[in-house]
Motif scaffolding. Structure first.
Motif, PDB file in Angstrom:
ATOM      1  N   LEU A  37       8.724  -1.919   8.591  1.00 19.74           N
ATOM      2  CA  LEU A  37       8.694  -2.241   7.164  1.00 19.74           C
ATOM      3  C   LEU A  37       8.238  -3.890   7.189  1.00 19.74           C
ATOM      4  CD1 LEU A  37      11.510  -0.578   5.118  1.00 19.74           C
ATOM      5  CD2 LEU A  37       9.110  -0.513   4.655  1.00 19.74           C
ATOM      6  N   LEU A  73       4.713  -4.115   7.750  1.00 19.69           N
ATOM      7  CA  LEU A  73       3.660  -3.712   6.357  1.00 19.69           C
ATOM      8  C   LEU A  73       3.807  -4.677   5.344  1.00 19.69           C
ATOM      9  CD1 LEU A  73       4.483   0.178   6.402  1.00 19.69           C
ATOM     10  CD2 LEU A  73       2.218  -0.777   6.442  1.00 19.69           C
ATOM     11  N   LEU A  74       5.118  -4.961   5.133  1.00 23.07           N
ATOM     12  CA  LEU A  74       5.127  -6.061   3.884  1.00 23.07           C
ATOM     13  C   LEU A  74       4.671  -7.300   4.243  1.00 23.07           C
ATOM     14  CD1 LEU A  74       8.970  -5.616   2.634  1.00 23.07           C
ATOM     15  CD2 LEU A  74       6.755  -5.582   1.290  1.00 23.07           C
ATOM     16  N   PHE A 103       0.984  -6.775   3.693  1.00 29.31           N
ATOM     17  CA  PHE A 103       0.620  -6.795   2.306  1.00 29.31           C
ATOM     18  C   PHE A 103       0.579  -7.993   1.527  1.00 29.31           C
ATOM     19  CE2 PHE A 103       0.580  -4.661  -1.723  1.00 29.31           C
ATOM     20  CZ  PHE A 103       1.190  -5.021  -2.845  1.00 29.31           C
ATOM     21  N   PHE A 119      -2.390  -9.788   3.026  1.00 28.76           N
ATOM     22  CA  PHE A 119      -3.442  -9.290   2.398  1.00 28.76           C
ATOM     23  C   PHE A 119      -3.845  -9.980   0.958  1.00 28.76           C
ATOM     24  CE2 PHE A 119      -6.555  -6.164   2.389  1.00 28.76           C
ATOM     25  CZ  PHE A 119      -6.834  -5.743   1.111  1.00 28.76           C
ATOM     26  N   PHE A 120      -2.632 -10.372   0.370  1.00 30.82           N
ATOM     27  CA  PHE A 120      -2.905 -10.884  -1.114  1.00 30.82           C
ATOM     28  C   PHE A 120      -2.706 -12.446  -1.143  1.00 30.82           C
ATOM     29  CE2 PHE A 120      -3.752  -7.120  -3.463  1.00 30.82           C
ATOM     30  CZ  PHE A 120      -3.129  -6.257  -2.905  1.00 30.82           C
ATOM     31  N   ARG A 121      -3.015 -13.177   0.085  1.00 30.11           N
ATOM     32  CA  ARG A 121      -2.510 -14.348   0.159  1.00 30.11           C
ATOM     33  C   ARG A 121      -3.243 -15.118  -0.983  1.00 30.11           C
ATOM     34  NH1 ARG A 121      -6.154 -12.721   2.940  1.00 30.11           N
ATOM     35  NH2 ARG A 121      -8.223 -13.720   3.532  1.00 30.11           N
ATOM     36  N   ILE A 128       1.625 -12.849  -5.763  1.00 32.68           N
ATOM     37  CA  ILE A 128       2.377 -12.004  -4.879  1.00 32.68           C
ATOM     38  C   ILE A 128       2.819 -12.693  -3.760  1.00 32.68           C
ATOM     39  CG2 ILE A 128       2.114 -10.042  -3.221  1.00 32.68           C
ATOM     40  CD1 ILE A 128       1.049  -8.521  -5.012  1.00 32.68           C
ATOM     41  N   ARG A 162       8.571 -13.341   6.238  1.00 31.10           N
ATOM     42  CA  ARG A 162       8.089 -14.758   6.433  1.00 31.10           C
ATOM     43  C   ARG A 162       7.436 -15.063   7.524  1.00 31.10           C
ATOM     44  NH1 ARG A 162       9.973 -20.340   5.531  1.00 31.10           N
ATOM     45  NH2 ARG A 162      11.750 -20.120   6.978  1.00 31.10           N
ATOM     46  N   LEU A 214      -6.221  -4.335   9.961  1.00 27.22           N
ATOM     47  CA  LEU A 214      -5.687  -3.364  10.634  1.00 27.22           C
ATOM     48  C   LEU A 214      -6.259  -3.346  12.094  1.00 27.22           C
ATOM     49  CD1 LEU A 214      -5.212  -0.287   8.047  1.00 27.22           C
ATOM     50  CD2 LEU A 214      -3.550  -2.082   8.844  1.00 27.22           C
ATOM     51  N   LYS A 227     -12.298 -18.722   1.083  1.00 30.27           N
ATOM     52  CA  LYS A 227     -11.375 -18.273  -0.272  1.00 30.27           C
ATOM     53  C   LYS A 227     -11.538 -19.503  -1.381  1.00 30.27           C
ATOM     54  CE  LYS A 227      -8.604 -14.931  -1.362  1.00 30.27           C
ATOM     55  NZ  LYS A 227      -8.731 -13.626  -1.386  1.00 30.27           N
ATOM     56  N   GLY A 229      -5.601  -2.113  -0.365  1.00 23.97           N
ATOM     57  CA  GLY A 229      -4.673  -2.646  -0.737  1.00 23.97           C
ATOM     58  C   GLY A 229      -3.611  -1.639  -0.727  1.00 23.97           C
ATOM     59  N   GLY A 242      -0.269  -0.880   2.110  1.00 22.88           N
ATOM     60  CA  GLY A 242       1.343  -1.573   1.944  1.00 22.88           C
ATOM     61  C   GLY A 242       1.893  -0.888   1.160  1.00 22.88           C
ATOM     62  N   ARG A 243       1.384  -0.613  -0.193  1.00 28.51           N
ATOM     63  CA  ARG A 243       2.353  -0.072  -1.156  1.00 28.51           C
ATOM     64  C   ARG A 243       2.861   1.136  -0.981  1.00 28.51           C
ATOM     65  NH1 ARG A 243       0.080   1.215  -5.337  1.00 28.51           N
ATOM     66  NH2 ARG A 243      -1.806   0.131  -5.096  1.00 28.51           N
ATOM     67  N   ILE A 277       5.824   1.596   1.502  1.00 32.59           N
ATOM     68  CA  ILE A 277       7.210   1.258   0.953  1.00 32.59           C
ATOM     69  C   ILE A 277       7.657   2.457   0.150  1.00 32.59           C
ATOM     70  CG2 ILE A 277       8.551  -0.468  -0.345  1.00 32.59           C
ATOM     71  CD1 ILE A 277       6.079  -2.376   0.188  1.00 32.59           C
ATOM     72  N   VAL A 304       5.114  -4.492 -10.562  1.00 29.99           N
ATOM     73  CA  VAL A 304       4.948  -5.959 -10.238  1.00 29.99           C
ATOM     74  C   VAL A 304       3.376  -5.933  -9.415  1.00 29.99           C
ATOM     75  CG1 VAL A 304       5.799  -7.662  -8.501  1.00 29.99           C
ATOM     76  CG2 VAL A 304       7.223  -6.441 -10.424  1.00 29.99           C
ATOM     77  N   ALA A 313      -1.780  -7.784  -9.576  1.00 32.96           N
ATOM     78  CA  ALA A 313      -2.280  -8.735  -8.522  1.00 32.96           C
ATOM     79  C   ALA A 313      -3.347  -7.931  -7.829  1.00 32.96           C
ATOM     80  CB  ALA A 313      -1.302  -9.042  -7.411  1.00 32.96           C
ATOM     81  N   PHE A 354      -7.109  -9.001  -7.639  1.00 28.62           N
ATOM     82  CA  PHE A 354      -7.709  -9.276  -6.343  1.00 28.62           C
ATOM     83  C   PHE A 354      -9.169  -8.613  -6.258  1.00 28.62           C
ATOM     84  CE2 PHE A 354      -7.539 -10.456  -2.165  1.00 28.62           C
ATOM     85  CZ  PHE A 354      -8.226  -9.481  -1.384  1.00 28.62           C
TER      86      PHE A 354
END
Lengths: 328, 327, 673, 340
Positions: free
Chosen positions: A129, A132-133, A136, A139-141, A145, A212, A242, B61, C3, C6-7, C10, C660, C664, C668
């Motif tokens: 987890l 994965l988190l 995620f 990925f959205f840096r 999010i 983190r 990946l 970016k 994307g 990941g989601r 979870i 949430v 995003a 994105f």
């Protein structure tokens, strides 16, 4: 690779001997066996009963040198607490608990099952987890999010583990009644029902720091040149993450796992005693409250063995993951 | 002259700065014909690498391609292209190689398999056929005994060999355009010549156009058909190699060429251009080279020069030249 | 696609967790309708060897697996001994030389529970009849120093008891090989105990060197249960076999089916129990005939069970629960049939000393019994400041300190008034306890206490020697934060006198070291009676048991010759007026000397659900499971009713999570090059 | 005891002032300080408040102050916090809800109605007062332990890294042995053996935390020893001792500060586990949490004790975490060098 392995195992053995010396100093030279005897037998017994108990538990022998034997006699050095301590620990003959004379190795076997059924999923789910988190979020840096995730991680890291357990047990156990508040069962489908809540609490409390850390590793990897090459080849963002980034990020992640293994131990200890899981953790807590030094000594020793094994395993997996090390 | 393979029109690239966003590349227009090798020359920080990345839509970016830019490739505007189609072009119709071969390859995967990925991404071949194709590519770029080297890891190859792998990867789908961002800067002299010779030979045999980004006129002299000189986010002069190296008209181009040390000029004083390249966001109003230009006059300070054609194939963005031509 | 990875990961994780059986029933559903009693235990038994087991936790098992010659009557109070394995309660037969002997006739047809250990004697058979020698074997084990029974001292009056122990030790020292022989062979070699004679198979005679009526009580405790020598020999812990301490073999109504101290203990009904097929009505095997109306009215006892054959339950499951709160909440959810009230939820369960309306509505029952116990603060009488050496000043200081401790307030604050403030060491229900006696030094009186402090030379707490408040140390082995709160209550009380009492909570072994060195002034301790007799409390203040002299349980080191003389005289008298007078004079002495500040006698509040029958507790930590019964269908129905899981928060959390991340993801994709 | 803690406080203040003045002159540290202030003002203010309360709670003296009627308290050194809250008088009978006018059980009127911000605990002591007293203990556990640990770890780590060979092997072996034992178990064994009390717990935490610092110091020294400027200094004939003092230590300083900040929170959180096991420090937040953890299941629920301790703990740990996070970016040479 084999030479590296042998050298690593050799060093591991040396460390084990060092740990045993530390334990010997801590548990034999500094504490007084009379007190242990008194606690085990109870306050109301006669003095000779304590002497008898100490004899049964082998606490009556001298520490380093047994002057009862002649200088030439080998037993001068082998019939002592130090030698006996090393022989029994290395041969996994842990003898009996100081508190209630039950055989420690039998209780370890009984406790091994529940402990593993908690710590292994805790480690695996936590890692999967977490990664994965982190993927995620990485990925959205630079989107909200990412910023929100960092703030949440910072907040969850600052809450004490104890508070997670207390509030988790209260909210999910008592109010929502999703899972049993505490307890355990050896039947697998029942065990899952018992383990759900401690696992949930354990994972959530450790998640902040992991995510983190892993996110920083991923973002660092994403900025490397080979990622730009992969994109120039036509890889989609997900494939880049990946196939390329994750594989390279495994190396720093593996090195950090070594640091989290001991926390796994403390986590299990707290979770087991709060959720009534009859594992090695609650055995240790009981040993602390019951001043059961022989069990505590065994648990610390096993904890150290697990940690050293963990380190060697991680080094090996590190070598497997990174060709630069494997082929050197 | 048939339609150009690639034509950049008024390309503007912006990056965030203290006060809002500032342009780093300012209304650059450029064309490359099929099979032609164009060298884009300029000091570091003039925006040439960013222009290359923008063509591949791989701008880092925070950067953004601002309207009214247009990047026409084979008649299609790459900026409006939906993502999946753009991805098909990257590594397919357009290949790219980079400056640092040491770090541009994935350190934990065998080089052969990285090239294999470039093939399989665009062409669903059975594994064995793709494998053979990779061996062929490695041979094409001059890597000795490719069958063994397929399984080598990047840290086991030299800089030169790694750049050859990069080239093999970029040429995997016989691209019509190869963008080479300072391919030889990090290599030492002997290897540099081999790589340049390889590029020239590949361009000749496969008809691939090459956009060569460099700051080294030696490289330009080696393989470039046409040259464009960039300064502070603008193209200041473009023309054929012979014209530009022979008689550069823009004072900055002249200064650049004079400052290249040549054996013939032994013992003479090395020429150098005084002053420093202005940073994006602090560009002077008129011609950006004006503060450092020995011939600058009042119009240069106030007005941005337009392109003046000094020959069918050579254009200069300089008021002095414009004055000379029309006078 | 990218994307979502990941989601989706979870989401799957959460759904799996939810579907892992979103119910909190901890038991396999198959056992739903069987007559099983579910209860819990917090302290694991140290040992199940009847000669050694001494804690309430181990008594839960030994009390059911082992029968004894005599038993306490289930309902009669004060406690009354009835015959169980013996045919009747023997009367003492005095001897010429001042000794006394008791003859037990052993009931016919009693056999041990089935067990592989009987292969040693019966070849193919797995059980055997109980004979008098089995009782003699257990009494010999009590004397055996290797068994190390904590009660060996109490059997000293039995003729030849200690001599047998010495002969046994000498035998073992002479030849080390003897110690490896089976226990019964060793005891035979050492010649057995003179005062324990087995006449044939069904008569046991016990001869005492001096009269001690209390000894009969010991024959109602598992210490004197018949133990098969085969079990002790067979279960020696070698090559995979368990220790005898973990594998009890007795004659009792229940057999120990599974035993994992960390997790669960299970007792199964013993179908070979003598009570199930005894021809004549053995008192120990039948539910008492007459039941008084009050018990029936309060549903403590179901009249329908009068005279029926015991036991009723098929199986008893003890689940290990370390923390009180989860244990009590599982009881409220119906997953434990009986439970103790947790201090924190007391006010929700008990209002004005009876069951609160909501709890009564659930059909629960509340039973209150005062435990024969005493909790006290003790002074170290050897200490120069608070002890006897300080003479009159010391006595006045102790009296003053005793006057400011308010037991009633303490009970309300920490134990929800569950207990009776103590006036003297004797708890209610024992001979010699006077309900109306009020110890003048135990009624809170600050003014008088301050006057006494002044008379003792410590005017408002100032020690004349150094002009600062008198500093005393209060030592305790209990380091938990909860216990610290209770000690701070006492310190705050003494502070009103200006005394500066410092709490030294140290780990158990440091506390023991201090006690042995006598380096303590104040301490707190408790004592639960082994048997309901005043001697079992006064012996804690008798000089020969002083900590400093013999390391005995008299931690206060109270040595008062007059008190000791009265104790010796009162010790073995029957409960008559003369004994009552002796006790009164002893209490008067303690009242003035104040070696202890008597705090309270513990009161047990036991709760049981509607589906539990005959749940009346017996006290003296005696398990009463053989009298109890359950109604499984009612239990299943109520459990379902009380445990409907709330599922909407789970779905809300999932929706929130998706909501949430969606925006995003959309931005994105749009921004992507 | 009070004179000792006063002396320690004065030394700390003087030392801090001298260090600050010295650092302020050095442009590198001044710039880092300003950057830190710009990025994490709130966290710095929280930490400053906590430090202030912690120091106020350490300065105490006997006598003086509000007309004491309790002789015992009058003769004991009472810190500024004690004098502010007058704990002896400012207590109730037992539980009372925050700002309540009547006691929680039984509804009797309180001695100080409406003035207990977070109510009172089972012994009637004000929760806010106990939470504030917890600050000094937390700072002691986090700070005091590290003050013991850092010098020792530096001594061993740097000498092992710099001189290498036998010293390195010995130090590395001791480090691996100590690191192999799970820290909590070693902690428990140490406290059970050394006995309870703030100092013992800090020493035990120190022994288990020492390895972490030593490993970092050794690793960094190994790297720096190979650096050119060290070779250059050695070539100029500079003595080893000076090289370590002038060159290696300043370059390690930033890493030590970051590790100190990170380990501070770890130590404070570890104490809560020790308190649960009954071997924690008296008066700490961990102990408050342990005493309050069963109160959640009271009906109606008693939440303020748990909240008081948790909020205190959370605020301190969060502030230090935020500062450590920012510090890592600002003064970590790796990110800094690329920055220029």
């Amino acid at each position: 690779m084999a030479a590296y392995l042998i050298r690593r195992l050799g060093y591991g053995l040396m460390t084990v001997l060092g740990v045993l010396l530390l334990l010997f100093v801590l548990f034999f030279t500094v504490t007084d066996p009379d007190d242990i005897a008194r606690k085990a037998v109870g306050e109301r017994a006669r003095p000779e009963v304590y002497a008898q108990w100490k004899k049964n538990h082998g606490y009556d022998r001298p520490l380093l040198v047994n002057r009862a034997y002649a200088a030439s006699d080998r037993r001068r050095y082998t019939d002592t607490l130090l030698f006996d301590h090393y022989r029994r620990m290395l041969s996994f003959d842990f003898g009996n608990s100081d508190a209630d004379d039950s055989s420690i190795s039998r209780r370890l076997k009984e406790g091994m099952g529940p402990s593993l059924s908690l710590t292994v999923p805790l480690f695996v789910f936590g890692l999967v987890l977490g990664v994965l988190l982190a993927l995620f979020v990485a990925f959205f840096r630079e989107t909200y999010i990412d910023r929100a995730a960092l703030v949440v991680c910072m907040l969850t890291m600052s809450i004490a583990g104890l508070l997670y357990i207390i509030s988790g047990q209260y909210l999910i156990g008592m109010l929502l009644k999703w899972f049993p508040i505490s307890g355990f069962a050896f039947e697998p489908w029942l065990a899952a029902r018992f383990l759900a809540l401690p696992l949930l609490v354990g994972i959530v409390s450790g998640m902040g720091a992991d995510v983190r850390l892993y996110r920083t590793i991923f973002v660092e990897e994403i900025n490397r040149d080979y990622v730009r090459t992969a994109r120039a080849k036509g890889c989609g963002e997900a494939r880049v993450m990946l196939a390329h980034v994750l594989r390279n990020a495994l190396i720093p992640i593996l090195t950090n796992i070594v640091i989290t293994i001991p926390f796994l131990f403390t986590g299990a200890l707290l979770l087991e005693s709060f959720f009534g899981i009859p594992g090695l953790g609650s055995l240790t807590v009981e040993a602390i409250h019951g001043n059961d030094f022989s069990t505590l000594r065994t648990m610390v020793y096993l904890g150290a063995l697990l940690f050293i094994a963990g380190q060697i395993l991680t080094d090996i997996s590190y070598a497997l993951a990174d060709p630069r090390v494997r082929l050197s | 002259m048939s339609a150009p393979l690639l034509s950049l029109q008024n390309l503007v690239l912006s990056f965030p700065a203290e006060s809002g966003r500032t342009a780093v590349v300012d209304k650059v227009s450029l064309e490359i014909a099929r099979g032609e090798t164009l060298a884009l020359v300029g000091e570091s920080g003039c925006g040439k690498s960013l222009t290359a990345l923008a063509i591949m839509r791989l701008l880092p970016k925070p950067g953004r391609i601002e309207p009214p830019s247009r990047i026409e490739f084979d008649g299609r505007n790459l900026i409006e292209l939906p993502v999946p189609e753009m991805r098909a072009i990257r590594g397919g119709a357009i290949g790219m190689i980079f400056q640092e071969p040491m770090t541009s390859l994935n350190p934990v995967t065998a080089v052969g398999r990285q090239v294999l990925e470039a093939v399989l991404l665009h062409q669903p071949l059975p594994r064995s056929a793709a494998h053979e194709r990779v061996i062929e590519l490695l041979q094409m770029v001059g890597i000795p005994d490719p069958r063994q080297r397929f399984y080598a890891y990047p840290h086991q190859l030299s800089g030169g060999l790694k750049q050859r792998v990069m080239i093999a990867m970029a040429m995997a789908m016989r691209p019509r355009l190869l963008i080479a961002d300072e391919p030889t800067t990090a290599l030492d002299a002997t290897i540099r010549a081999q790589i340049l010779e390889l590029l020239r030979q590949l361009s000749a045999t496969t008809g691939t156009a090459v956009l060569l980004i460099t700051h080294d006129f030696g490289v330009v002299n080696e393989i470039a058909d046409r040259v464009a000189v960039m300064y502070a986010g603008m193209i200041v002069e473009e023309g054929s190699r012979r014209e530009l190296l022979g008689q550069p008209r823009h004072p900055y181009a002249q200064g650049l060429i004079k400052s290249v040390p040549r054996p013939a000029a032994r013992g003479g004083k090395l020429e150098e251009i005084k002053g420093v390249v202005p940073r994006p966001g602090r560009w002077p109003p008129g011609c950006r080279f004006a503060p450092r230009c020995p011939y600058a006059f009042d119009r240069c300070e106030t007005e941005l020069p337009q392109r003046t054609a000094v020959s069918p194939t050579q254009g200069v963005w300089c008021h002095l030249v414009e004055y000379e031509v029309h006078a | 696609m990218s994307g979502a990875v990941g989601r989706r990961g979870i989401m799957i994780g959460l759904v799996v967790l939810a579907l892992a059986g979103c119910s909190n029933d901890p038991y396999p559903s198959a056992d739903g309708n069987k007559k099983i009693l579910y209860t819990s235990f917090s302290e694991a038994p140290k040992t199940l060897d009847p000669a050694v087991a001494y804690t309430t936790a181990s008594h839960l098992i030994t009390g059911n697996v082992y029968d004894t010659l005599l038993e306490y009557h289930f309902l009669k109070r004060p406690y009354q001994l009835i015959a169980a394995l013996a045919e009747r309660v023997p009367a003492p037969e005095p001897h010429a030389d001042g000794g006394v002997s008791y003859r037990f006739q052993i009931r016919d047809g009693i056999a041990f529970q089935d067990d592989p250990c009987f292969a040693l004697s019966q070849g193919a058979g797995r059980s055997r009849k109980v004979v008098a020698a089995d009782f003699a074997f257990e009494l010999a084990r009590l004397a055996d120093p290797a068994v190390n029974s904590p009660l060996a001292g109490s059997f000293a009056p039995v003729l030849g008891f200690s001599q047998f122990a010495e002969r046994l030790t000498a035998l073992r020292q002479a030849d080390a090989a003897v110690a490896n022989l089976p226990a019964n062979v060793q005891y035979a070699r050492a010649g057995g105990i003179a005062g324990v004679i087995a006449h044939g198979e069904r008569e046991l005679e016990i001869v005492l060197s001096e009269a001690k009526p209390q000894l009969l009580y010991f024959f109602a405790m598992p210490f004197t249960t018949p133990v098969p020598w085969e079990a002790v020999a067979y279960y020696d812990g070698r090559d995979g076999r368990e220790h005898f301490a973990d594998h009890p073999v007795g004659t009792g109504p229940y057999r120990l089916a599974s035993y994992d101290k960390q997790y669960r203990m299970v007792l199964e009904r013993n179908d070979a129990w003598y009570g199930r097929h005894a021809l004549d009505a053995a008192p120990g095997s039948q539910f008492p005939g007459e039941i008084d109306a009050e018990d029936i009215a309060s549903r403590a006892i179901d009249a329908g069970y009068a005279g029926r054959r015991l036991p009723f339950l098929e199986r008893i499951v003890f689940v290990r629960e370390r923390e009180d709160i989860p244990r009590f909440n599982k009881f409220l959810q119906g997953y434990y049939d009986e439970g103790h009230i947790v201090k924190e939820s007391f006010d929700a369960v008990v209002q004005n000393d009876s069951l609160s309306p909501q709890m009564a509505a659930r059909g629960m029952r509340l039973d209150k019994t005062v435990e024969p116990s005493i909790f006290y603060i003790g002074f170290n009488m050897d200490d120069p400041v608070v002890g006897a050496a300080a003479g009159e000043r010391g006595r006045k200081l102790r009296q003053a300190m005793s006057l400011v401790i308010d037991s009633k307030a303490y009970l309300e604050l920490f134990l929800n008034a569950r207990g009776v403030p103590a006036q003297s060491p004797l708890p209610p229900g024992l001979f010699g306890y006077d309900r109306d006696y009020r110890n003048p030094y135990r009624q809170p009186d600050l003014a008088r206490a301050q006057k006494l402090m002044a008379e003792a030379g410590y005017r408002n707490g100032i020690d004349p020697a150094n002009g600062a408040p008198l500093k005393l140390s209060f030592d305790t082995p209990n380091t938990t934060a909860q216990a610290l709160l209770q000690y701070q209550f006492y310190v705050a009380a003494w502070r009103q006198l200006g005394l500066d009492v410092e709490i030294n909570a140290s780990t158990y072994n440091q506390f023991q070291a201090k006690v042995r060195r006598g380096a303590y002034q104040l301490f707190t301790w408790g004592w639960i009676a082994d048997f309901p007799d005043p001697e079992n409390f006064f012996f804690l203040l008798e000089c020969s048991n002083a900590q400093s002299k013999s390391g005995g349980p008299n931690t206060a080191n109270f040595c008062q010759p007059q008190f000791d003389r009265l104790y010796q005289e009162m010790k073995s008298l029957p409960n008559d007026a003369h004994r009552a007078d002796l006790i009164r004079r002893m209490l008067a002495l303690l009242e003035a000397e104040r070696p202890w500040i008597e705090l309270f006698h513990n009161e047990e509040y036991a709760l049981s659900h509607a589906w539990v029958v005959n749940a009346k507790p017996m006290g003296l930590s005696y398990p009463t499971y053989k009298y109890m019964d359950v109604k499984p269908e009612l239990r299943a129905q109520l459990q379902a009713e009380w445990n409907v899981p709330l599922r909407w928060p789970l779905y809300l959390a999932l929706i929130l999570m998706v909501a949430v991340t969606l925006p995003a993801v959309r931005t994105f994709y749009r921004e992507r090059q | 005891m009070s004179s000792l803690s006063n002396a320690v406080v004065v030394c700390l203040l003087i030392g801090a002032a001298w260090l600050l003045r010295h650092l302020w002159h050095d442009r590198y540290w001044r710039e880092s300080g300003l950057q830190l202030w710009r990025r994490r003002p709130l966290a710095l203010i929280t930490l400053a408040v906590f430090l202030g309360i912690g120091l106020m709670d350490s300065i105490g003296w006997v006598g003086g102050g509000g007309g004491e009627d309790d002789e015992v308290a009058a003769l004991r050194s009472r810190t500024l916090i004690d004098r502010l809250f007058q704990p002896e008088r400012f207590t109730e009978a037992s539980y009372s809800a925050p700002l309540a006018a009547v006691s929680f059980y039984g509804g009797q009127p309180l001695k100080y109605p409406g003035s207990h911000l977070l109510g009172t605990d089972i012994l009637g002591r004000d929760v806010v007062y106990r939470a504030l007293k917890g600050i000094r203990v937390a700072l002691l556990i986090g700070g005091f332990t590290s003050l013991i640990v850092i010098p020792i770890a530096l001594l061993f780590g740097v000498s092992a890294g710099y001189f290498g060979k036998r010293i390195d092997d010995a130090v590395f072996f001791v480090m691996t042995v100590l690191a192999s034992v799970p820290s909590l178990l070693l902690l428990i064994a140490l406290v059970m053996v050394m006995g309870r009390g703030t100092v013992q717990v800090c020493i035990a935490l120190g022994i288990t935390g020492w390895v972490h610092f030593c490993r970092i110091a050794r690793g960094e020294t190994l790297k720096l020893r190979e650096a050119e400027f060290v070779d250059a200094a050695r070539a100029l004939g500079v003595s080893d001792r000076r090289i370590i003092w002038r060159h290696i230590l300043p370059n390690i300083a930033h890493l030590i500060i970051i590790t100190f900040a990170l380990s501070f929170t770890g130590l404070v959180l570890a104490e809560t586990i020790l308190s649960y096991l009954g071997i924690g420090v008296d008066g700490s937040w961990g102990q408050m949490i342990d005493q309050a953890r069963n109160e959640l299941s009271r009906t109606p629920i008693v939440w303020w004790n748990l909240t008081g301790a948790s909020v205190g703990l959370f605020a301190l740990v969060l502030a230090v975490n935020m500062i450590a996070d920012a510090l890592r970016d600002i003064i970590d040479p790796r990110t800094r060098r690329e920055g220029q």
